[in-house]
Scaffold this motif. Structure first.
Motif, short mmCIF file in Angstrom:
data_model
loop_
_atom_site.label_atom_id
_atom_site.label_comp_id
_atom_site.label_asym_id
_atom_site.label_seq_id
_atom_site.Cartn_x
_atom_site.Cartn_y
_atom_site.Cartn_z
N GLY A 26 -5.17 -22.18 -56.36
CA GLY A 26 -3.72 -22.26 -56.27
C GLY A 26 -3.27 -23.67 -55.95
N VAL A 27 -1.98 -23.79 -55.67
CA VAL A 27 -1.36 -25.08 -55.41
C VAL A 27 -0.46 -24.97 -54.18
CG1 VAL A 27 0.13 -26.91 -56.30
CG2 VAL A 27 -1.39 -25.67 -57.86
N ASP A 28 -0.66 -25.89 -53.22
CA ASP A 28 0.26 -26.05 -52.10
C ASP A 28 1.31 -27.09 -52.48
OD1 ASP A 28 -1.08 -24.26 -50.42
OD2 ASP A 28 -2.47 -25.81 -49.76
N ILE A 29 2.56 -26.77 -52.21
CA ILE A 29 3.67 -27.64 -52.58
C ILE A 29 4.49 -27.96 -51.34
CG2 ILE A 29 5.74 -27.86 -54.01
CD1 ILE A 29 4.49 -25.73 -55.86
N SER A 30 4.83 -29.23 -51.17
CA SER A 30 5.65 -29.63 -50.04
C SER A 30 6.65 -30.70 -50.49
CB SER A 30 4.79 -30.18 -48.91
OG SER A 30 5.60 -30.67 -47.87
N VAL A 31 7.91 -30.48 -50.15
CA VAL A 31 8.96 -31.46 -50.42
C VAL A 31 9.76 -31.63 -49.14
CG1 VAL A 31 10.96 -32.07 -51.82
CG2 VAL A 31 9.10 -30.72 -52.83
N ASN A 32 9.92 -32.87 -48.67
CA ASN A 32 10.62 -33.14 -47.41
C ASN A 32 11.55 -34.33 -47.58
OD1 ASN A 32 9.01 -31.37 -45.31
ND2 ASN A 32 7.52 -32.29 -46.68
N TYR A 33 12.76 -34.21 -47.05
CA TYR A 33 13.72 -35.30 -47.20
C TYR A 33 14.58 -35.39 -45.94
CZ TYR A 33 17.47 -38.25 -49.05
OH TYR A 33 18.37 -39.26 -49.25
N THR A 34 14.82 -36.63 -45.49
CA THR A 34 15.67 -36.90 -44.34
C THR A 34 16.84 -37.78 -44.78
OG1 THR A 34 13.81 -36.77 -42.82
CG2 THR A 34 15.78 -37.88 -42.02
N LEU A 35 18.06 -37.38 -44.39
CA LEU A 35 19.26 -38.13 -44.73
C LEU A 35 20.02 -38.47 -43.46
CD1 LEU A 35 21.24 -39.21 -46.89
CD2 LEU A 35 22.34 -36.94 -46.85
N ASN A 36 20.18 -39.76 -43.19
CA ASN A 36 20.92 -40.22 -42.02
C ASN A 36 22.34 -40.60 -42.44
OD1 ASN A 36 18.72 -40.19 -40.05
ND2 ASN A 36 17.84 -41.80 -41.34
N THR A 37 23.33 -39.96 -41.79
CA THR A 37 24.73 -40.23 -42.10
C THR A 37 25.50 -40.39 -40.80
OG1 THR A 37 25.56 -37.94 -42.03
CG2 THR A 37 24.45 -38.66 -44.06
N SER A 38 26.77 -40.79 -40.95
CA SER A 38 27.64 -40.89 -39.77
C SER A 38 27.95 -39.52 -39.18
CB SER A 38 28.94 -41.61 -40.13
OG SER A 38 29.61 -40.90 -41.17
N TYR A 39 27.68 -38.47 -39.93
CA TYR A 39 27.94 -37.11 -39.46
C TYR A 39 26.70 -36.50 -38.79
CZ TYR A 39 31.96 -37.58 -42.54
OH TYR A 39 33.11 -38.02 -43.16
#
Length: 886
Positions: A733-746
């Motif tokens: 099988g396949v392990d899948i990982s997607v991670n994203y960080t967004l820095n905003t004024s909020y």
């Protein structure tokens, strides 16, 4: 919320309230020992595929146990949970991890990099309930084979619980949850306190204490648990009976005792007879509790050497309710005349017989009465105590980095009865005229009891311990590493070597109560012991070939006192042509010797599933009836062997964005397992040696007393389901990982997806049999392996406020007896506020939309209408947590 100090985004996926990479400046990285290797290095340099879970983030999700934490890992497909052990002997009341669906025995569980002894009842793996969750800082999950480093049983991967280090001050967490619907709920509390700073004071002393309580949830408290499932035409209330011709009759159908005051909570009349719905008279979640404590002293001996002493103890208890006991007794028309049935009250039951019963019973001779007292409550359970002492010495001398460990661990597991199991001899009377044994004349199995009759029944109930098993392990190991030169002008190669000595011993024995109640419980007198020693020599070599390419080779030689020697190797590479792309891969072999429990656990008699397949041709007239089985250890087992292949890619196309894809492939031969009843029943010619009919040619189907004298008696019939070597396993099988960080004024937003796509999972039930797929398929008689499951997370934080949502999704599969189980998607949400410098308040909802588990017709667990291994029966639950730092 996801702070993994000194852990690189390029190598570690951090899971918790959200799934996000730890964004750390690479200049801050220090060399540490990462799970899966003996060589200290920055995690950015590792070739292994590792998932990391932050304990703090898990607690923010309302998670209070290790079992709940590991359910968040897509690559973990547990086959045994505390909920699914209801009314099942020999489970130890535990919960066990199963990476890749390969089973607890192939998933190595460590605490601070060192082994824990397995559960003494099952022997297949470490009971997750024994881990002191309050002391855990993070969980590292190595999703590939590691037999060459940790030992031959690390076939599917390694789960390493890392405790808090250099902890100063105190922290207390109080958590409670309340379901929207009745039943269930839990509460927990933990406290940790540490004094001393390792850098300035030269020591740190930390102690933790925690308690978790799970409240009972019964089947009648959830409508979905009453879908489809199992009523019993034999053992009923009012009782059914067989006359001298063997015909079966219900009494007072269709009223079935309603007008006479019989407890009808678990009765069913929909199928043309008075039936007892035993699947309604059971727990969905048993009452359970876990108490654990840990004391740890870390002492700096000098600038380069540190001694750590650690002791922890955990006591867990699971008590399950299993409904009423089923009685099989004889009554005489003369001796039991007061409560003997009449023809007018009797209705023939033809549901389970190919030849229709006659309309009029023969009531001039004895009858065989099959009775369930609906007011009876059976309680059974498991108590387990886990202890571990660890002495760890780490440091450096010259160019050498080293560590040495002295580890002692033991698990004591006891099976007990807490009421509702009778000594049936106390319910019988001897007829002076005939000398035969009949049901006590004061007992009325066909209606409500008098006070005198109930007193006889109550006096027969027993409680106490049935059996206790103790499994002990000692382990001494040491390893050291050093640079061995820059061979290719690409960085220093590093060599690590290690040695280990381990001993194990098991003792299991039944009690006097077990001997007294053996016909009722199946625990016949037994006392077994077994032991093993092993030695290991292992090494690891990391060689940078260029600035972008490195290889790691490791090899381990193990010698077992009972299975001889085995050598297992692993080769790995890491190639990073640019900062945005990294390739990694491994290939390894494994060798798993049978555990001491596999070899030496006592044999236990119990009910099997219904007969089916070719066995019907051999034992005419017993199809669709329930048989008996004997389970337990097998001293004739041989080891199993395995091969692992992994290939992955890590992508970082944008700042704060990480994507990983890891392909895995595992093959196992000579699998150590328990054959399913379906496999045995449908292949009589292949497994005729596992059939042990009694002198009458019966397998002790319902209504047969042939096993009262013990399984060794010629009158006892059963199939032998002790642990066997079967064919093999193939999975990929396949392990899948997607991670994203967004820095905003909020505020900061973090989102992540962790998923596992199982492309293949095939079993060979026995050597020479056809390979059968259980990927998304329960129909082969084995628990299915899900083709897809994932965890999607999103969290936000700004100042003193945080909030998050998550979705745990599991794909559907073909059901056990045809049809399809739908997908299962659960949303959770939480929010927290740091009210003061020292107090944080958190509230959340699990199962936000109150989603019921999808319908399943499975019958492998006592719970029916759904599959308790894959679904939580609680429903929507509100939880709150208070954290106080002091």
């Amino acid at each position: 919320m996801f702070k993994m100090t000194k852990i690189s985004a390029a190598a570690l996926i951090v899971l918790g309230a959200s799934s996000a990479f730890a964004q750390e400046d690479s200049q801050q990285l220090e060399k540490v020992v990462v799970t899966g290797s003996m060589i200290p290095r920055t995690s950015a340099e590792t070739t292994e595929a590792i998932t990391v879970l932050s304990a703090k983030s898990l607690k923010d999700m309302g998670i209070t146990t290790v079992e709940q934490a590991l359910q968040q890992i897509a690559s973990n497909q547990s086959t045994v949970l505390t909920a699914s052990t209801v009314s099942t002997w020999g489970t130890g009341g535990g919960s066990f991890a199963s990476l890749r669906g390969l089973g607890a025995s192939r998933t190595l569980v460590l605490l601070d990099g060192q082994r824990l002894v397995a559960n003494a009842q099952t022997g297949g793996g470490v009971d997750l309930n024994s881990i002191p969750f309050a002391a855990v800082d993070r969980i590292e999950v190595l999703r590939e084979g590691a037999s060459s480093v940790y030992g031959a049983d690390a076939v599917a991967g390694v789960i390493n619980f890392i405790t808090k280090k250099d902890f100063k001050g105190g922290q207390m967490n109080l958590t409670g949850s309340s379901p929207q619907h009745s039943g269930g709920g839990d509460y927990s509390g933990d406290i940790a306190y540490g004094i001393g700073d390792l850098a300035s004071d030269g020591y740190n002393l930390m102690g933790t204490l925690s308690y978790t309580k799970q409240k009972e949830l019964r089947a009648l408290q959830r409508g979905f648990a009453q879908r489809g499932g199992g009523d019993n035409a034999y053992y009923t209330a009012p009782a059914s009976y067989r006359d001298s011709t063997g015909n079966l009759f219900s009494v007072d159908y269709p009223d079935c005792g309603k007008s006479s005051g019989v407890n009808t909570s678990y009765l069913n009349t929909a199928n043309g007879y008075c039936g007892y719905q035993y699947t309604n008279a059971t727990d969905l979640l048993p009452t359970s509790s876990v108490t654990s404590g840990m004391l740890q002293l870390t002492k700096a001996l000098d600038a380069d050497n540190t001694l750590k002493l650690q002791y922890f103890a955990t006591r867990s208890k699971v008590q399950t309710w299993g409904g009423a006991y089923s009685y099989d007794v004889n009554m005489s028309p003369t001796f039991n005349s007061a409560y003997f049935p009449t023809a007018a009250r009797s209705t023939p039951n033809t549901a389970f017989f190919s030849t229709p019963a006659t309309a009029t019973p023969n009531l001039n001779s004895d009858i065989d009465v099959l009775w369930t007292d609906p007011d009876n409550n059976r309680y059974q359970g498991d108590r387990a105590t886990e202890q571990r002492f660890l002495a760890n010495l780490t440091g450096s001398h010259g160019d050498w980095d080293y560590q040495a460990n002295l580890n002692y661990s033991q698990n004591v597991s006891t099976v007990f009865l807490a009421g509702g199991y009778p000594d049936t001899d106390l319910l019988m009377e001897t007829d002076p005229a005939s000398g035969n044994q009949y049901l006590n004349r004061l007992i009325n199995p066909f209606g409500p009891q008098t006070a005198a009759g109930q007193a006889v029944i109550d006096n027969a109930y027993k409680s106490g311990n049935l059996a206790t098993a103790r499994l002990r392990m000692w382990d001494v190991n040491a390893s050291a590493s050093r640079p061995v030169g820059d061979w290719f002008n690409a960085g220093a190669a590093t060599l690590a070597v290690g040695v280990g000595f381990r001993g194990e011993r098991i003792r299991s024995a039944t009690t006097d109560l077990a001997a007294e109640l053996s016909p009722e419980t199946g625990y016949y007198p037994a006392s077994v012991t077994g032991q093993r020693t092993s030695q290991a020599l292992y090494g690891e070599l990391n060689v940078p070939v260029t600035k972008q390419l490195e290889f790691t080779l490791s090899d381990r030689e193990d010698h077992y006192s009972d299975f001889g020697s085995t050598n297992n190797a692993k080769a790995a590479f890491r190639f990073q042509p640019s900062k945005m792309v990294t390739f990694r891969g491994t290939a390894s072999t494994g060798f798993r010797a049978p555990t001491l429990v596999n070899l030496y656990s006592p044999q236990v008699l119990g009910a099997s599933t219904n007969f089916a397949g070719s066995v019907c041709d051999q034992f005419a007239g017993i199809c669709n009836a329930q048989g008996m089985q004997v389970t337990g250890g097998n001293p004739n087992l041989k080891p199993e062997k395995s091969k692992n292949y992994d290939l992955g890619i890590v992508l970082a196309p944008l700042p704060n964005l990480g994507i990983t894809l890891d392909y895995y492939h595992v093959t196992i031969s000579d699998q150590i397992t328990t054959l399913t009843t379906s496999t045995i029943y449908k292949n009589y010619n292949t497994f005729s040696n596992l059939y042990h009919p009694n002198a009458s040619g019966s397998l002790s189907i319902a209504g047969d007393h042939s096993c009262d004298a013990g399984i060794s008696a010629p009158t006892c019939g059963y199939i032998l389901r002790t642990i066997q070597n079967s064919g093999g396993v193939k999975t990929s099988g396949v392990d899948i990982s997607v991670n994203y960080t967004l820095n905003t004024s909020y505020g900061r937003f973090r989102t992540g997806l962790e998923g596992t796509w199982t492309t293949q999972y095939k079993l060979q039930a026995y050597e020479g049999a056809a390979w059968q797929s259980i990927r998304n398929d329960y129909s082969a008689g084995y628990l299915p392996v899900l083709g897809w499951q994932d965890l999607l997370t999103l969290d936000w934080s700004k100042g003193d406020w945080t909030a998050g949502i998550s979705n745990h999704y599991q794909g559907g599969y073909k059901d056990q007896n045809g049809g399809r189980v739908g997908s299962y998607s659960i949303w959770n949400a939480y929010g927290s506020w740091k009210a003061t410098k020292n107090v944080t308040l958190l509230a959340g909802v699990r199962n936000l939309f109150d989603t019921d588990p999808p319908f399943s017709n499975q019958t492998d667990n006592w719970q029916e209408g759904y599959n308790p291994v894959f679904a939580d029966p609680t429903g929507r639950a509100f939880y709150a947590k208070v954290t106080v730092d002091f």
